[in-house]
Motif scaffolding. Structure first.
Motif, PDB file in Angstrom:
ATOM      1  N   GLU A  16       0.819  -1.210   0.000  1.00  0.00           N
ATOM      2  CA  GLU A  16       0.000   0.000   0.000  1.00  0.00           C
ATOM      3  C   GLU A  16       0.852   1.258   0.000  1.00  0.00           C
ATOM      4  O   GLU A  16       0.529   2.247  -0.667  1.00  0.00           O
ATOM      5  CB  GLU A  16      -0.965  -0.015   1.194  1.00  0.00           C
ATOM      6  CG  GLU A  16      -2.021  -1.116   1.098  1.00  0.00           C
ATOM      7  CD  GLU A  16      -2.737  -1.106  -0.250  1.00  0.00           C
ATOM      8  OE1 GLU A  16      -3.112  -0.012  -0.737  1.00  0.00           O
ATOM      9  OE2 GLU A  16      -2.913  -2.197  -0.831  1.00  0.00           O
ATOM     10  N   THR A  17       1.950   1.241   0.759  1.00  0.00           N
ATOM     11  CA  THR A  17       2.853   2.396   0.761  1.00  0.00           C
ATOM     12  C   THR A  17       3.441   2.612  -0.629  1.00  0.00           C
ATOM     13  O   THR A  17       3.492   3.734  -1.143  1.00  0.00           O
ATOM     14  CB  THR A  17       3.991   2.175   1.777  1.00  0.00           C
ATOM     15  OG1 THR A  17       3.424   2.004   3.088  1.00  0.00           O
ATOM     16  CG2 THR A  17       4.937   3.366   1.788  1.00  0.00           C
ATOM     17  N   ARG A  19       2.260   1.683  -3.577  1.00  0.00           N
ATOM     18  CA  ARG A  19       1.269   2.131  -4.552  1.00  0.00           C
ATOM     19  C   ARG A  19       0.878   3.591  -4.322  1.00  0.00           C
ATOM     20  O   ARG A  19       0.637   4.332  -5.283  1.00  0.00           O
ATOM     21  CB  ARG A  19       0.044   1.210  -4.511  1.00  0.00           C
ATOM     22  CG  ARG A  19       0.335  -0.166  -5.083  1.00  0.00           C
ATOM     23  CD  ARG A  19      -0.847  -1.123  -4.903  1.00  0.00           C
ATOM     24  NE  ARG A  19      -2.027  -0.670  -5.608  1.00  0.00           N
ATOM     25  CZ  ARG A  19      -2.276  -0.892  -6.882  1.00  0.00           C
ATOM     26  NH1 ARG A  19      -1.392  -1.571  -7.618  1.00  0.00           N
ATOM     27  NH2 ARG A  19      -3.384  -0.465  -7.441  1.00  0.00           N
ATOM     28  N   THR A  20       0.848   4.018  -3.073  1.00  0.00           N
ATOM     29  CA  THR A  20       0.568   5.426  -2.786  1.00  0.00           C
ATOM     30  C   THR A  20       1.668   6.327  -3.336  1.00  0.00           C
ATOM     31  O   THR A  20       1.402   7.363  -3.960  1.00  0.00           O
ATOM     32  CB  THR A  20       0.420   5.645  -1.268  1.00  0.00           C
ATOM     33  OG1 THR A  20      -0.693   4.878  -0.782  1.00  0.00           O
ATOM     34  CG2 THR A  20       0.195   7.116  -0.945  1.00  0.00           C
ATOM     35  N   LEU A  21       2.920   5.898  -3.124  1.00  0.00           N
ATOM     36  CA  LEU A  21       4.044   6.683  -3.624  1.00  0.00           C
ATOM     37  C   LEU A  21       4.105   6.669  -5.153  1.00  0.00           C
ATOM     38  O   LEU A  21       4.450   7.680  -5.774  1.00  0.00           O
ATOM     39  CB  LEU A  21       5.349   6.145  -3.033  1.00  0.00           C
ATOM     40  CG  LEU A  21       5.548   6.368  -1.527  1.00  0.00           C
ATOM     41  CD1 LEU A  21       6.763   5.598  -1.026  1.00  0.00           C
ATOM     42  CD2 LEU A  21       5.701   7.850  -1.216  1.00  0.00           C
ATOM     43  N   GLN A  22       3.764   5.554  -5.758  1.00  0.00           N
ATOM     44  CA  GLN A  22       3.731   5.500  -7.218  1.00  0.00           C
ATOM     45  C   GLN A  22       2.682   6.458  -7.784  1.00  0.00           C
ATOM     46  O   GLN A  22       2.929   7.130  -8.790  1.00  0.00           O
ATOM     47  CB  GLN A  22       3.436   4.070  -7.693  1.00  0.00           C
ATOM     48  CG  GLN A  22       4.626   3.131  -7.644  1.00  0.00           C
ATOM     49  CD  GLN A  22       4.299   1.791  -8.259  1.00  0.00           C
ATOM     50  OE1 GLN A  22       3.233   1.217  -8.024  1.00  0.00           O
ATOM     51  NE2 GLN A  22       5.223   1.257  -9.054  1.00  0.00           N
ATOM     52  N   ALA A  23       1.522   6.511  -7.156  1.00  0.00           N
ATOM     53  CA  ALA A  23       0.469   7.420  -7.624  1.00  0.00           C
ATOM     54  C   ALA A  23       0.926   8.871  -7.533  1.00  0.00           C
ATOM     55  O   ALA A  23       0.672   9.678  -8.441  1.00  0.00           O
ATOM     56  CB  ALA A  23      -0.810   7.205  -6.814  1.00  0.00           C
ATOM     57  N   ARG A  24       1.619   9.223  -6.461  1.00  0.00           N
ATOM     58  CA  ARG A  24       2.127  10.593  -6.310  1.00  0.00           C
ATOM     59  C   ARG A  24       3.159  10.904  -7.394  1.00  0.00           C
ATOM     60  O   ARG A  24       3.148  12.008  -7.967  1.00  0.00           O
ATOM     61  CB  ARG A  24       2.747  10.778  -4.925  1.00  0.00           C
ATOM     62  CG  ARG A  24       1.741  10.793  -3.789  1.00  0.00           C
ATOM     63  CD  ARG A  24       2.427  11.122  -2.481  1.00  0.00           C
ATOM     64  NE  ARG A  24       1.487  11.107  -1.371  1.00  0.00           N
ATOM     65  CZ  ARG A  24       1.821  11.374  -0.110  1.00  0.00           C
ATOM     66  NH1 ARG A  24       3.081  11.669   0.181  1.00  0.00           N
ATOM     67  NH2 ARG A  24       0.915  11.337   0.838  1.00  0.00           N
ATOM     68  N   GLU A  56      -5.555  10.129  -8.699  1.00  0.00           N
ATOM     69  CA  GLU A  56      -5.304  10.259  -7.260  1.00  0.00           C
ATOM     70  C   GLU A  56      -4.734   8.970  -6.671  1.00  0.00           C
ATOM     71  O   GLU A  56      -3.947   9.013  -5.727  1.00  0.00           O
ATOM     72  CB  GLU A  56      -6.597  10.645  -6.545  1.00  0.00           C
ATOM     73  CG  GLU A  56      -7.120  12.029  -6.949  1.00  0.00           C
ATOM     74  CD  GLU A  56      -8.351  12.441  -6.173  1.00  0.00           C
ATOM     75  OE1 GLU A  56      -8.811  11.619  -5.327  1.00  0.00           O
ATOM     76  OE2 GLU A  56      -8.850  13.557  -6.391  1.00  0.00           O
ATOM     77  N   THR A  57      -5.163   7.833  -7.196  1.00  0.00           N
ATOM     78  CA  THR A  57      -4.642   6.527  -6.775  1.00  0.00           C
ATOM     79  C   THR A  57      -4.315   5.724  -8.027  1.00  0.00           C
ATOM     80  O   THR A  57      -4.700   6.094  -9.139  1.00  0.00           O
ATOM     81  CB  THR A  57      -5.666   5.756  -5.931  1.00  0.00           C
ATOM     82  OG1 THR A  57      -6.763   5.367  -6.771  1.00  0.00           O
ATOM     83  CG2 THR A  57      -6.197   6.616  -4.779  1.00  0.00           C
TER      84      THR A  57
END
Length: 502
Positions: A16-17, A19-24, A56-57
């Motif tokens: 999850e971390t 994928r969040t960083l990839q989206a950013r 956003e995601t």
């Protein structure tokens, strides 16, 4: 959350971390690089009413249309449309450019922007099934290529004192350049032979004899051929501990054959590692070093350099973790040529997983299981009633997994060379050590039927040297393992080309 963490901790981030960083990172990449300067995607986003804020995601990636091979093959205009091309005036007015000029001076700022955006190297697709498609690199891209190469060396267990022989063909293709930059960035001694077309088989054997390398790198068919010829010449290569392969599928049976061939030049317990890459990604990924005899754990994906999705090849719907499907790739840091949501046409059996690797322990995305090409499922007219879809991926695995089959080639042709006749499958084979024609022929017939429900019209046995000529070893950039000689006619009777029964 520190955005640089995606790069500094690329091999140890939980799902999850990560994928969040990839989206950013993707949002910033779209905002600062792609949408201002990429002709094709600027038009696509405008047409669909999208902008970078829509992402956003990673689940929002599905809002971006897929990119296909057809999108890239529109000639020179189509190729230019996928190159990030900044407008100099627009770039000069950007606050970041102005600040860089004030901080470092105009001349240095201009040089840095040229390094980031000016193309200086070109590779291309191999052009086996269509016209080659060029992809360009800037100095920024070459730095990314060096980074991915360094990581491949780490994953494959390279050592600073290693001597490596790169036997990929010297050509404008990813495999050669990825290997070159991997070696120079990691700092090993790397000798590139240029493959068979440059110095021939004899030249590669001379280099093998003189260098006594720790690692061989190349295409499976050519490496296999060179090792067997080297053994006949009495070459001793007892330092060899690893073979790294690219450009072709590497079934477990082929790994065993390469290990057996390595033993003929006095190399024991050789690790055979496969890589996976494609021109459009501008990088390759590899398996990690795993114990000899064990199953590989998949291709380790660098999460800060690209995003991999797995989709249903028919519907385009996203698949879950560990589910089979087609591989889709999105660049996260490319300049020069760049693709978003590119459909590779490659299907991976075990899908994408974020679980810790059972061999190296790294926590990063991995593509697990066999990878097959959708284009290798071909229609054959085996009788005059209906067409039959034949999965040549499976045929290749059947043949590579047979220990008494050495090299091979599948030839497709028309009966009597008549375009109105049925298709024929002719199998050309050389025997591995200890094989005997009649028993191997029976074994091939049985295995083809059991695993592919197919029978060869003929099985023709050849010597090793004859097979090398058939495959074009040392003459072609990729050895010919499947040759389609069926005659093409525009006015073929519709009654003879029917869809397979469902």
């Amino acid at each position: 959350m520190n955005a640089n963490r995606l790069t500094t901790s690329w091999r140890k981030l939980p799902r999850e971390t990560l994928r969040t960083l990839q989206a950013r990172r993707l949002r910033a990449y779209l905002r600062d690089v792609v949408l201002p300067f990429h002709p094709h995607y600027r038009e696509v986003f405008s047409k669909h009413g999208l902008d970078w804020r829509a992402i956003e995601t990673l689940e929002d990636l599905r809002r971006i249309p897929f990119t296909s091979k057809g999108d890239l093959s529109g000639g020179a205009e189509g190729t230019r449309g996928f190159i990030i091309t900044p407008d100099p005036n627009q770039l000069a007015r950007r606050p970041t450019t102005v600040f860089r000029g004030l901080l470092r001076g105009p001349s240095r700022a201009r040089r840095e922007l040229e390094r980031e955006f000016r193309p200086i190297l070109m590779t291309s697709t191999t052009g086996r099934s269509a016209e080659p498609v060029p992809f360009v690199y800037t100095a920024h891209d070459l730095a990314v290529l060096r980074t991915s190469g360094f990581r491949m060396m780490q994953l494959a267990g390279a050592r600073l004192g290693d001597r490596m022989l790169n036997m990929f063909p010297f050509a404008p293709h990813l495999a050669f350049w990825q290997t070159h930059y991997a070696g120079t960035e990691f700092g090993v001694f790397l000798l590139s032979s240029g493959g068979g077309k440059t110095v021939g088989t004899d030249g590669n054997i001379r280099m093998l004899r003189k260098l006594n390398p720790d690692v061989l790198i190349g295409m499976p068919t050519f490496v296999y051929h060179v090792l067997r010829e080297a053994a006949l010449d009495g070459v001793r290569c007892d330092n060899l501990r690893g073979i790294v392969l690219g450009g072709e599928k590497v079934p477990q049976g082929l790994r065993r054959k390469l290990q057996e061939s390595a033993s003929l030049v006095h190399s024991k317990n050789v690790s055979v590692i496969s890589t996976y890459g494609f021109t459009e990604a501008k990088m390759a990924w590899c398996e990690c070093l795993f114990p000899v005899g064990a199953e590989p754990s998949g291709y380790h994906i660098y999460p800060d350099l690209g995003i991999v999705e797995i989709i249903d090849p028919e519907t385009g719907a996203l698949k879950g973790d560990g589910e089979p499907g087609e591989i889709v790739f999105t660049s996260l840091d490319a300049r020069g040529s760049c693709v978003l949501r590119y459909r590779t046409g490659d299907v991976v059996e075990g899908g994408l997983t974020y679980d810790p690797c059972p061999h190296c322990g790294r926590v990063m995305p991995r593509l697990v299981g066999r990878i097959s090409r959708r284009s290798d499922v071909r229609e054959m007219q085996l009788d005059k009633i209906k067409g039959t879809l034949v999965d040549f991926n499976e045929l290749e695995h059947v043949l590579d997994d047979m220990p008494r089959v050495g090299s091979w080639q599948i030839e497709l042709r028309k009966a009597n060379d008549d375009p109105m006749e049925v298709d024929e499958l002719v199998l050309h084979v050389s025997l591995a050590d200890g094989g005997e024609e009649s028993s191997v022929s029976m074994e091939i017939t049985r295995c083809l039927f059991e695993r592919a429900e197919l029978r060869a019209n003929r099985i023709v046995f050849h010597t090793d040297s004859e097979m090398r000529r058939l495959q074009g070893v040392g003459e072609k950039l990729k050895e010919q393992k499947v040759v389609d000689r069926r005659l093409k006619t525009e006015n073929r009777s519709p009654s003879l080309v029917t869809s397979p029964e469902k």
